[in-house]
Design an enzyme around this catalytic site. Sequence first.
Site, short mmCIF file in Angstrom:
data_model
loop_
_atom_site.label_atom_id
_atom_site.label_comp_id
_atom_site.label_asym_id
_atom_site.label_seq_id
_atom_site.Cartn_x
_atom_site.Cartn_y
_atom_site.Cartn_z
N TYR A 198 0.82 -1.21 0.00
CA TYR A 198 0.00 0.00 0.00
C TYR A 198 0.85 1.25 0.00
O TYR A 198 2.07 1.18 0.20
CB TYR A 198 -0.95 -0.01 1.20
CG TYR A 198 -0.31 0.32 2.54
CD1 TYR A 198 0.53 -0.58 3.17
CD2 TYR A 198 -0.53 1.55 3.15
CE1 TYR A 198 1.12 -0.26 4.39
CE2 TYR A 198 0.05 1.87 4.37
CZ TYR A 198 0.88 0.96 4.99
OH TYR A 198 1.46 1.27 6.18
N ARG A 221 8.05 3.93 -4.83
CA ARG A 221 8.10 2.93 -3.74
C ARG A 221 7.03 1.86 -3.93
O ARG A 221 7.27 0.68 -3.64
CB ARG A 221 7.96 3.62 -2.39
CG ARG A 221 8.15 2.66 -1.22
CD ARG A 221 8.19 3.36 0.12
NE ARG A 221 6.92 3.98 0.41
CZ ARG A 221 6.70 4.79 1.46
NH1 ARG A 221 7.68 5.05 2.30
NH2 ARG A 221 5.52 5.31 1.66
N ARG A 250 -8.24 -20.43 -1.33
CA ARG A 250 -7.21 -20.26 -0.30
C ARG A 250 -6.13 -21.35 -0.36
O ARG A 250 -6.41 -22.53 -0.15
CB ARG A 250 -7.85 -20.23 1.10
CG ARG A 250 -6.84 -19.82 2.17
CD ARG A 250 -7.47 -19.77 3.55
NE ARG A 250 -6.50 -19.28 4.51
CZ ARG A 250 -5.51 -20.03 5.03
NH1 ARG A 250 -5.41 -21.29 4.70
NH2 ARG A 250 -4.64 -19.51 5.88
N HIS A 275 -1.56 -21.22 0.31
CA HIS A 275 -0.49 -20.27 0.61
C HIS A 275 0.29 -19.80 -0.63
O HIS A 275 0.61 -18.63 -0.77
CB HIS A 275 0.50 -20.86 1.62
CG HIS A 275 -0.05 -20.92 3.02
ND1 HIS A 275 -1.20 -21.61 3.34
CD2 HIS A 275 0.39 -20.37 4.17
CE1 HIS A 275 -1.44 -21.47 4.63
NE2 HIS A 275 -0.49 -20.73 5.17
N LYS A 309 6.48 -1.93 1.85
CA LYS A 309 5.32 -1.33 2.51
C LYS A 309 4.13 -2.30 2.37
O LYS A 309 3.19 -2.07 1.60
CB LYS A 309 5.01 0.04 1.92
CG LYS A 309 4.14 0.88 2.86
CD LYS A 309 4.16 2.33 2.45
CE LYS A 309 3.11 3.17 3.15
NZ LYS A 309 3.28 3.33 4.59
N GLU A 369 12.14 2.70 14.10
CA GLU A 369 11.26 3.79 13.62
C GLU A 369 9.97 3.75 14.44
O GLU A 369 9.83 2.95 15.36
CB GLU A 369 10.95 3.58 12.13
CG GLU A 369 10.30 2.24 11.83
CD GLU A 369 10.18 1.91 10.36
OE1 GLU A 369 10.07 2.85 9.54
OE2 GLU A 369 10.19 0.72 10.03
N LEU A 396 11.19 1.12 7.05
CA LEU A 396 10.56 1.62 5.84
C LEU A 396 11.14 3.00 5.57
O LEU A 396 11.05 3.88 6.42
CB LEU A 396 9.04 1.74 6.03
CG LEU A 396 8.34 2.19 4.75
CD1 LEU A 396 8.22 1.04 3.76
CD2 LEU A 396 6.99 2.79 5.04
C1 LIG Z 1 6.56 1.88 9.59
C2 LIG Z 1 6.56 3.18 8.87
N1 LIG Z 1 7.72 3.87 8.80
C3 LIG Z 1 7.77 5.06 8.17
C4 LIG Z 1 6.64 5.64 7.60
C5 LIG Z 1 6.74 6.98 6.92
O1 LIG Z 1 6.65 6.83 5.53
P1 LIG Z 1 6.15 8.03 4.60
O2 LIG Z 1 6.96 9.23 4.95
O3 LIG Z 1 6.41 7.55 3.23
O4 LIG Z 1 4.69 8.23 4.90
C6 LIG Z 1 5.43 4.94 7.64
C7 LIG Z 1 4.23 5.52 7.03
O5 LIG Z 1 3.19 4.94 7.01
C8 LIG Z 1 5.38 3.69 8.29
O6 LIG Z 1 4.25 2.98 8.36
#
Ligand SMILES: Cc1ncc(COP(=O)(O)O)c(C=O)c1O
Length: 278
Positions: A33, A52, A100, A102, A144, A177, A202
């Site tokens: 997403y 991304r 369903r 895997h 993501k 993070e 991320l």
């Molecule tokens: C785990 C995580 N880290 C960092 C971010 C920040 O990413 P962005 O600046 O692209 O929104 C997000 C945003 O949803 C996130 O879920």
Amino acid sequence: MSRISYVNGRYLPHKMSMVHIEDRGYQFGDGVYEVVLVLNKKLIDFDGHYRRLKRSLEQIALDYHFSQTLIKQIINRLIRFNLISNGLIYLQVTRGVAERAHQFPDDASATLVVTAKPISISPVIEGKKAITTTDQRWDRRDIKTIQLLPNCIAKQEAVENDAFEAIMVMNDGTITEGASSNLWMVNKENQLITRKASNIILNGITKVTIAEIAETQKIQVIERAFTVNEAKGAKELFITSATAIVTPITQLDEHMIADGNVGPVSLALRNMYLKKAL
Ligand SMILES: Cc1ncc(COP(=O)(O)O)c(C=O)c1O
């Protein structure tokens, strides 16, 4: 006016926007997403989010072909239909509907869902509390993916402790993070420290833009790991994301950051980000 969302080629009332119970997103979290900020009807950092998204799809071998123009067209329609001035776009691609099992299906076609919702951008930003918690995620946090259960558990812990964000910490004591954001600190030398992009985090699109803005202001950006103790001793802490933009963190667990007020660097970067975006 009823809210309109997009599902696989159709614009539908939000309440009637549905996917099948055997969608692999629903059953396996098999999808990716993006969340994109809209300011004054304008998409912010869209190229980065699109890049991304394509990378995330490639990394999970989800073969879905769409052009940046098509995605932009869908999003711009939703902005219009939902009368969004400032808002957030949520875009999700899953591997589609299949019996369903895997392993990846041979014949499923991907499901694309896009929603839009308004937000208000306050000119005054308050400092927020964050808590620290264990990072329980897998080793591919750079993708993501919609598999967000560890992030949801962390955010719930934050909410139960009257905090805005949960800061996730690895077994070695370093911070990765936030549950839905990247964390930054301003150290005693007025350098900006944030974790280097790798499979461990991320790499936020907002983070990349903030680093560029900081460099234009001659603020040194150092990408490295830092510990909870270092964060607690920082001059300033803040998080970045498409949703949070730049949000100062003035309390970490029970510890006040510096004097507990919003710091000048966080404030300046937030204002510069908004100014650059508009
Ligand atoms: C785990 C995580 N880290 C960092 C971010 C920040 O990413 P962005 O600046 O692209 O929104 C997000 C945003 O949803 C996130 O879920």
